[in-house]
Design a protein around this motif. Sequence first.
Motif, short mmCIF file in Angstrom:
data_model
loop_
_atom_site.label_atom_id
_atom_site.label_comp_id
_atom_site.label_asym_id
_atom_site.label_seq_id
_atom_site.Cartn_x
_atom_site.Cartn_y
_atom_site.Cartn_z
N PHE A 123 -1.82 5.83 6.23
CA PHE A 123 -2.95 6.52 6.86
C PHE A 123 -4.21 5.66 6.77
O PHE A 123 -4.96 5.53 7.73
CB PHE A 123 -3.19 7.86 6.15
CG PHE A 123 -2.59 9.05 6.85
CD1 PHE A 123 -3.39 9.99 7.47
CD2 PHE A 123 -1.22 9.22 6.88
CE1 PHE A 123 -2.84 11.08 8.11
CE2 PHE A 123 -0.65 10.31 7.52
CZ PHE A 123 -1.46 11.24 8.14
N ILE A 124 -4.45 5.09 5.58
CA ILE A 124 -5.64 4.29 5.36
C ILE A 124 -5.60 3.00 6.19
O ILE A 124 -6.58 2.60 6.82
CB ILE A 124 -5.80 3.98 3.86
CG1 ILE A 124 -6.05 5.28 3.08
CG2 ILE A 124 -6.93 2.98 3.62
CD1 ILE A 124 -5.92 5.14 1.57
N GLU A 125 -4.44 2.36 6.19
CA GLU A 125 -4.26 1.10 6.92
C GLU A 125 -4.49 1.30 8.42
O GLU A 125 -5.15 0.47 9.07
CB GLU A 125 -2.85 0.57 6.68
CG GLU A 125 -2.47 -0.65 7.49
CD GLU A 125 -1.00 -0.98 7.38
OE1 GLU A 125 -0.46 -1.58 8.33
OE2 GLU A 125 -0.38 -0.63 6.36
N LEU A 126 -3.96 2.39 8.97
CA LEU A 126 -4.09 2.66 10.40
C LEU A 126 -5.41 3.34 10.76
O LEU A 126 -5.69 3.56 11.93
CB LEU A 126 -2.93 3.53 10.88
CG LEU A 126 -1.53 2.89 10.82
CD1 LEU A 126 -0.46 3.91 11.20
CD2 LEU A 126 -1.46 1.68 11.74
N ARG A 127 -6.18 3.69 9.73
CA ARG A 127 -7.46 4.37 9.93
C ARG A 127 -7.28 5.65 10.74
O ARG A 127 -8.05 5.96 11.64
CB ARG A 127 -8.47 3.43 10.61
CG ARG A 127 -8.82 2.21 9.78
CD ARG A 127 -9.70 1.24 10.56
NE ARG A 127 -10.94 1.88 10.96
CZ ARG A 127 -11.59 1.59 12.08
NH1 ARG A 127 -11.10 0.69 12.93
NH2 ARG A 127 -12.72 2.20 12.38
#
Length: 447
Positions: free
Chosen positions: A267-271
């Motif tokens: 989730f964080i990586e793909l924003r």
Amino acid sequence: MRILLLIPPYIPSYFNAGHHLPLFQVATYIRERNSSWQVTALDGGALNLTWHELAQELAKGYDFIGLFNDFDAVDSFGRTAMYCREILPQVKIFTFGRLSKQIPDWFKQFDFEGIVFNGDYESGVESFLLNYAPDTKGIPGLIVKTSLGYLQGDAGQMLSPEEWILPDTLEIPYAAYDRMYKNDLNKFCGIPDRRELVIPVARGCPVGCEFCDVPPMQGKSERRLSVERVIEYIMEQQRIQPFDYVSFYAPTFTLNRRWVKELCRKFIELRLPIRWKCVTTIYHLNKELIELMAQAGCIRISLGVETISVSPNLNLPKIKLNTEAKVEELLAIAKQNDIEINAFIILGLPGDTIEASIKTIDWLIDEGARVRPTVYTPYNELHENSSTIEVGKYNRQLFHQFPQSLEERQKGYALLFANQKDRATEVMKRIMQQKEYEQESTSGDHI
């Protein structure tokens, strides 16, 4: 072959979209596995169908009708079966759901051709549709009506997560579900004024709570979708069907901490600007996990607190004997990370008292948590000779043997239905609506 999968019209005791989702998941599964089958899925409970409207649907003509059963959704089964037989005399009727996993023989009174009693719903329904005949020698996972009477097959098939097919959201009646969640103080699981995408990410649970029906139905070993599949489904559905947040549906969401960390990092990586909620236990939660979940968009965690009573006679697994200090610690960490805690409480738990429940609820509210109380429900006491009225009492809203005194019961029902101390959620303020997602998408900030 035309197939109708139906939740009959009924008045629900409470509403959780996750409990209705299997209807659509089974429909999508058998539709994709057998392209020649015409499958219709209809949630007659949420849609508040009239009997006239149901008759109109039946008049379209079906070869098979599958009635989805639940603990508090069988009051109308007799009348539904009567309508089906009257309008479609040649139709074959079967049933699947939580109650037929508990007391399958109870459904013989309706003269159904098939009763799914074991294995996953998808495999049971598909097996019935492929193999049913009056002279059958038995079908795994089913009790079937034969020329010699009812015959119970062997254990049904448990599917691997790779075999699951997630539901087609275009046939889910979201507008009806939105209305069910409108009044937040009903303490249903959804968030008012925001559309929910439920994703069934796991089945099975090893925790072993005596009052829980999950291990007997889904197994004591957890099965879980891959993170890649979950992300893919979220992004796919965001393009197809508007939704505002995700509800990760699993008996114990953080049971597999490595999986949760992988999901959060993705989730964080793909924003991904998507907010989400989940359900877990205090034992399977800690500071590191809460902080990472918050960074990844988690806004609500429903926690199986049950009670903070210190009674030595509590009928709970060891890992659920929660101390006030441990609960207080997690509440503080969640508050620091702007995550709302929705505390599940059980009233009438063997070994507990109503006074202890009052203390638990008041303390949790004072600590900033929301509280969702339900009644201890001994599903193991259901039996095939229970009346429809008796079965309807197993809805987590009505007391059984405990508490004994009228005064205690009145206190218990006041906690359930008249407690004005709790407040409505404000978590929807942190959830963007679909139009805001679209604005981010056109600006290039959204994947």
